[in-house]
Design a protein around this motif. Structure first.
Motif, PDB file in Angstrom:
ATOM      1  N   VAL A  10      -8.000  61.931  14.905  1.00 29.61           N
ATOM      2  CA  VAL A  10      -8.247  60.634  14.257  1.00 29.61           C
ATOM      3  C   VAL A  10      -7.018  59.747  14.382  1.00 29.61           C
ATOM      4  O   VAL A  10      -7.117  58.558  14.685  1.00 29.61           O
ATOM      5  N   SER A  11      -5.839  60.309  14.181  1.00 33.68           N
ATOM      6  CA  SER A  11      -4.601  59.535  14.317  1.00 33.68           C
ATOM      7  C   SER A  11      -4.424  59.008  15.731  1.00 33.68           C
ATOM      8  O   SER A  11      -4.031  57.862  15.934  1.00 33.68           O
ATOM      9  N   ALA A  12      -4.714  59.830  16.720  1.00 31.04           N
ATOM     10  CA  ALA A  12      -4.585  59.407  18.116  1.00 31.04           C
ATOM     11  C   ALA A  12      -5.564  58.290  18.430  1.00 31.04           C
ATOM     12  O   ALA A  12      -5.239  57.334  19.128  1.00 31.04           O
ATOM     13  N   ALA A  13      -6.787  58.379  17.916  1.00 25.74           N
ATOM     14  CA  ALA A  13      -7.792  57.353  18.171  1.00 25.74           C
ATOM     15  C   ALA A  13      -7.396  56.023  17.533  1.00 25.74           C
ATOM     16  O   ALA A  13      -7.625  54.953  18.091  1.00 25.74           O
ATOM     17  N   MET A  14      -6.796  56.076  16.372  1.00 26.75           N
ATOM     18  CA  MET A  14      -6.397  54.845  15.687  1.00 26.75           C
ATOM     19  C   MET A  14      -5.209  54.183  16.352  1.00 26.75           C
ATOM     20  O   MET A  14      -5.033  52.969  16.248  1.00 26.75           O
ATOM     21  N   CYS A  15      -4.397  54.934  17.052  1.00 26.83           N
ATOM     22  CA  CYS A  15      -3.213  54.388  17.703  1.00 26.83           C
ATOM     23  C   CYS A  15      -3.506  53.867  19.103  1.00 26.83           C
ATOM     24  O   CYS A  15      -2.672  53.209  19.705  1.00 26.83           O
ATOM     25  N   ALA A  16      -4.672  54.170  19.637  1.00 26.76           N
ATOM     26  CA  ALA A  16      -5.024  53.743  20.997  1.00 26.76           C
ATOM     27  C   ALA A  16      -5.134  52.223  21.034  1.00 26.76           C
ATOM     28  O   ALA A  16      -5.724  51.613  20.153  1.00 26.76           O
ATOM     29  N   PRO A  17      -4.548  51.583  22.045  1.00 26.49           N
ATOM     30  CA  PRO A  17      -4.618  50.130  22.126  1.00 26.49           C
ATOM     31  C   PRO A  17      -6.039  49.656  22.456  1.00 26.49           C
ATOM     32  O   PRO A  17      -6.770  50.320  23.184  1.00 26.49           O
ATOM     33  N   ALA A  18      -6.407  48.539  21.898  1.00 33.52           N
ATOM     34  CA  ALA A  18      -7.707  47.946  22.204  1.00 33.52           C
ATOM     35  C   ALA A  18      -7.649  47.306  23.585  1.00 33.52           C
ATOM     36  O   ALA A  18      -6.626  46.751  23.984  1.00 33.52           O
ATOM     37  N   ILE A  19      -8.730  47.395  24.305  1.00 33.32           N
ATOM     38  CA  ILE A  19      -8.802  46.762  25.610  1.00 33.32           C
ATOM     39  C   ILE A  19      -9.258  45.329  25.383  1.00 33.32           C
ATOM     40  O   ILE A  19     -10.298  45.086  24.789  1.00 33.32           O
ATOM     41  N   ALA A  20      -8.460  44.392  25.831  1.00 26.45           N
ATOM     42  CA  ALA A  20      -8.766  42.987  25.636  1.00 26.45           C
ATOM     43  C   ALA A  20      -8.635  42.248  26.957  1.00 26.45           C
ATOM     44  O   ALA A  20      -8.029  42.740  27.895  1.00 26.45           O
ATOM     45  N   ALA A  21      -9.221  41.072  27.009  1.00 33.05           N
ATOM     46  CA  ALA A  21      -9.124  40.235  28.200  1.00 33.05           C
ATOM     47  C   ALA A  21      -7.817  39.441  28.152  1.00 33.05           C
ATOM     48  O   ALA A  21      -7.331  39.083  27.090  1.00 33.05           O
ATOM     49  N   SER A  22      -7.281  39.170  29.307  1.00 31.61           N
ATOM     50  CA  SER A  22      -6.053  38.394  29.436  1.00 31.61           C
ATOM     51  C   SER A  22      -6.382  37.103  30.184  1.00 31.61           C
ATOM     52  O   SER A  22      -6.993  37.140  31.250  1.00 31.61           O
ATOM     53  N   VAL A  23      -5.995  35.957  29.614  1.00 32.74           N
ATOM     54  CA  VAL A  23      -6.272  34.654  30.228  1.00 32.74           C
ATOM     55  C   VAL A  23      -4.950  33.968  30.532  1.00 32.74           C
ATOM     56  O   VAL A  23      -4.092  33.838  29.656  1.00 32.74           O
ATOM     57  N   THR A  24      -4.775  33.525  31.784  1.00 34.13           N
ATOM     58  CA  THR A  24      -3.555  32.830  32.207  1.00 34.13           C
ATOM     59  C   THR A  24      -3.904  31.426  32.669  1.00 34.13           C
ATOM     60  O   THR A  24      -4.823  31.236  33.456  1.00 34.13           O
ATOM     61  N   ASN A  25      -3.149  30.441  32.178  1.00 32.44           N
ATOM     62  CA  ASN A  25      -3.337  29.045  32.580  1.00 32.44           C
ATOM     63  C   ASN A  25      -2.387  28.739  33.742  1.00 32.44           C
ATOM     64  O   ASN A  25      -1.184  28.639  33.547  1.00 32.44           O
ATOM     65  N   LEU A  71     -17.078  37.969  28.494  1.00 29.35           N
ATOM     66  CA  LEU A  71     -16.011  38.931  28.744  1.00 29.35           C
ATOM     67  C   LEU A  71     -16.256  40.172  27.902  1.00 29.35           C
ATOM     68  O   LEU A  71     -16.641  40.072  26.740  1.00 29.35           O
ATOM     69  N   ASN A  72     -16.036  41.323  28.497  1.00 24.48           N
ATOM     70  CA  ASN A  72     -16.202  42.587  27.789  1.00 24.48           C
ATOM     71  C   ASN A  72     -14.880  43.136  27.285  1.00 24.48           C
ATOM     72  O   ASN A  72     -14.852  44.001  26.434  1.00 24.48           O
ATOM     73  N   GLY A  73     -13.789  42.656  27.852  1.00 22.02           N
ATOM     74  CA  GLY A  73     -12.460  43.186  27.547  1.00 22.02           C
ATOM     75  C   GLY A  73     -11.933  43.878  28.793  1.00 22.02           C
ATOM     76  O   GLY A  73     -12.688  44.484  29.543  1.00 22.02           O
ATOM     77  N   GLY A  74     -10.661  43.740  29.040  1.00 19.63           N
ATOM     78  CA  GLY A  74     -10.063  44.357  30.219  1.00 19.63           C
ATOM     79  C   GLY A  74      -9.996  43.444  31.427  1.00 19.63           C
ATOM     80  O   GLY A  74      -9.320  43.753  32.400  1.00 19.63           O
ATOM     81  N   GLU A  75     -10.667  42.308  31.386  1.00 16.71           N
ATOM     82  CA  GLU A  75     -10.633  41.378  32.517  1.00 16.71           C
ATOM     83  C   GLU A  75      -9.329  40.590  32.523  1.00 16.71           C
ATOM     84  O   GLU A  75      -8.709  40.380  31.488  1.00 16.71           O
ATOM     85  N   ASN A  76      -8.959  40.149  33.708  1.00 14.85           N
ATOM     86  CA  ASN A  76      -7.852  39.201  33.879  1.00 14.85           C
ATOM     87  C   ASN A  76      -8.463  37.906  34.372  1.00 14.85           C
ATOM     88  O   ASN A  76      -9.073  37.875  35.439  1.00 14.85           O
TER      89      ASN A  76
END
Length: 87
Positions: A10-25, A71-76
């Motif tokens: 449970v501790s390991a799962a809570m520390c895992a980073p969320a996968i998010a999308a990254s947007v660059t201008n 976006l689902n997360g993880g995209e650039n």
């Protein structure tokens, strides 16, 4: 022993980073995106050359040119000329 293993997992799962999308201008102007995530709407202003992390659990993004992308997360995403390319 089982309890200790479960607590570790449970501790390991809570520390895992969320996968998010990254947007660059990559434009020379500020670009404003409209992000709709989980029923919440917000505007994100990106300065020229800035990168922002958004949508950890998926979202819809309306770009300055009116295009709408999912976006689902993880995209650039790179914005250039008011339009986006998803990588």
């Amino acid at each position: 022993m089982k309890r200790m293993i479960m607590m570790l997992l449970v501790s390991a799962a809570m520390c895992a980073p969320a996968i998010a999308a990254s947007v660059t201008n990559k434009d020379g102007d500020v670009q404003v995106l409209i992000v709709v995530e989980g029923g919440s709407r917000m505007e994100v202003a990106l300065e020229p050359g800035a990168t922002e992390t958004i949508c950890p659990s998926g979202c819809f993004v309306t770009l300055p040119n009116g295009d709408r992308i999912a976006l689902n997360g993880g995209e650039n995403v790179e914005i250039e000329g008011g339009s986006a390319s998803v990588k």
